[in-house]
Design a protein around this motif. Sequence first.
Motif, PDB file in Angstrom:
ATOM      1  N   UNK A  90      31.306 -21.950  32.419  1.00 30.11           N
ATOM      2  CA  UNK A  90      30.239 -22.861  31.936  1.00 30.11           C
ATOM      3  C   UNK A  90      29.826 -23.843  32.533  1.00 30.11           C
ATOM      4  N   UNK A  91      28.959 -24.949  32.153  1.00 25.97           N
ATOM      5  CA  UNK A  91      28.871 -26.168  32.967  1.00 25.97           C
ATOM      6  C   UNK A  91      29.972 -27.226  33.002  1.00 25.97           C
ATOM      7  N   UNK A  92      30.386 -27.361  31.760  1.00 29.69           N
ATOM      8  CA  UNK A  92      31.562 -27.996  31.390  1.00 29.69           C
ATOM      9  C   UNK A  92      33.070 -27.673  31.395  1.00 29.69           C
ATOM     10  N   UNK A  93      33.029 -26.558  30.440  1.00 33.19           N
ATOM     11  CA  UNK A  93      34.427 -25.840  30.461  1.00 33.19           C
ATOM     12  C   UNK A  93      35.346 -26.718  29.870  1.00 33.19           C
ATOM     13  N   UNK A  94      35.175 -27.636  28.972  1.00 35.06           N
ATOM     14  CA  UNK A  94      36.067 -28.665  28.278  1.00 35.06           C
ATOM     15  C   UNK A  94      37.215 -28.006  27.560  1.00 35.06           C
ATOM     16  N   UNK A  95      36.924 -26.742  27.117  1.00 36.33           N
ATOM     17  CA  UNK A  95      38.131 -26.228  26.140  1.00 36.33           C
ATOM     18  C   UNK A  95      38.971 -25.598  27.238  1.00 36.33           C
ATOM     19  N   UNK A  96      38.664 -25.057  28.222  1.00 36.44           N
ATOM     20  CA  UNK A  96      39.456 -24.580  29.312  1.00 36.44           C
ATOM     21  C   UNK A  96      40.246 -25.645  29.866  1.00 36.44           C
ATOM     22  N   UNK A 210      34.750 -33.897  26.745  1.00 34.68           N
ATOM     23  CA  UNK A 210      33.497 -33.296  26.484  1.00 34.68           C
ATOM     24  C   UNK A 210      32.720 -33.549  27.732  1.00 34.68           C
ATOM     25  N   UNK A 211      31.472 -32.738  27.709  1.00 35.44           N
ATOM     26  CA  UNK A 211      30.402 -32.910  29.062  1.00 35.44           C
ATOM     27  C   UNK A 211      31.031 -32.869  30.453  1.00 35.44           C
ATOM     28  N   UNK A 278      30.311 -28.270  20.187  1.00 33.66           N
ATOM     29  CA  UNK A 278      30.545 -27.390  21.410  1.00 33.66           C
ATOM     30  C   UNK A 278      29.335 -27.097  22.328  1.00 33.66           C
ATOM     31  N   UNK A 279      28.348 -28.014  22.370  1.00 37.21           N
ATOM     32  CA  UNK A 279      27.249 -27.883  23.235  1.00 37.21           C
ATOM     33  C   UNK A 279      25.677 -27.343  22.415  1.00 37.21           C
TER      34      UNK A 279
END
Length: 311
Positions: A90-96, A210-211, A278-279
């Motif tokens: 993804x663009x952000x992959x914040x959970x990862x 986030x973001x 989550x986006x």
Amino acid sequence: MQGLLVVVNRAAGTTDDDAVDTALTALRAGADVEVAATGDEAELLEALAARDGRRVVVVGGDGSVHAVVQALVRTGALDPGEPVGIIPRGTGNDLARTLGLPEDPAEAAAVILTGRARPLDLVRDDAGGVVVNAVHLGVGAEAGAEAVRFKERLGTVAFPLGAAVAGLTSSGWPMRVEVDGRVAGGGPGAWTADGTTDVLMVAVCTGRTIGGGAPLAPDALPDDGLAEVVVSTATGPVARAAFATALLTGRHVERDDVSVTRGREVTVTGPPVPLNADGELESDVTARTWHVQPSAWSVLVPDGASGGLSR
């Protein structure tokens, strides 16, 4: 040989991505792989229903993981004993990021083949929705909406740009925020988010960023049964700018116009306000309650590593 169902979001244009090909090649070296390129919820539900015992692997960012978990919840198939694999694309992959998953596609594939299951909490709301990383209302959601215009061209740079655009025009909303039945606020004798104070942003997080890396909830843990609730009343022009700057390093939590609370249930009421889960964007939300469901699902993380889950 283990069977995998690799879900790729066709609408996101990742089916021809070289990185996806790299991940699939690595997965096929150790598993029987079936690819489902889905373009909408109906196709996703159909693919999951026909997976025939295959482990689900999501190729994408928080939005893609959100969609798959939502679909598994709706079909009654979400099971912490059946861990989900994630190839961050993804663009952000914040959970990862919170889980310490590698961004390299071959390394991410290796985690799916050799990693261990990590039970995670799931935030669910009274409208039937889920949150796998963070949901926020107010200026953050407006920033996400603005960022959509720039994501394809600018990648993660779209998020601060969207925040800058939103920050110029947002003056806050008189929202009431309750955490486990108590009104959130800045401490004894200070402000409270009781519906009479303008609030710039409310966030309910189990993930830390986030973001694409902004540490909105720097102390959040995705597996402790609690959500980190961040409320900001930085509504003046100078305060908004200072809050945005502090957010880049996580120092916003030290500000007097920010409160951080931890709890199991969060209710927000007030005038129509934008929401970003989550986006996934939603407009004109006037009331919503979220509750944390402990250890409701699990994700494969590197074996022998903390997976980024310690304070």
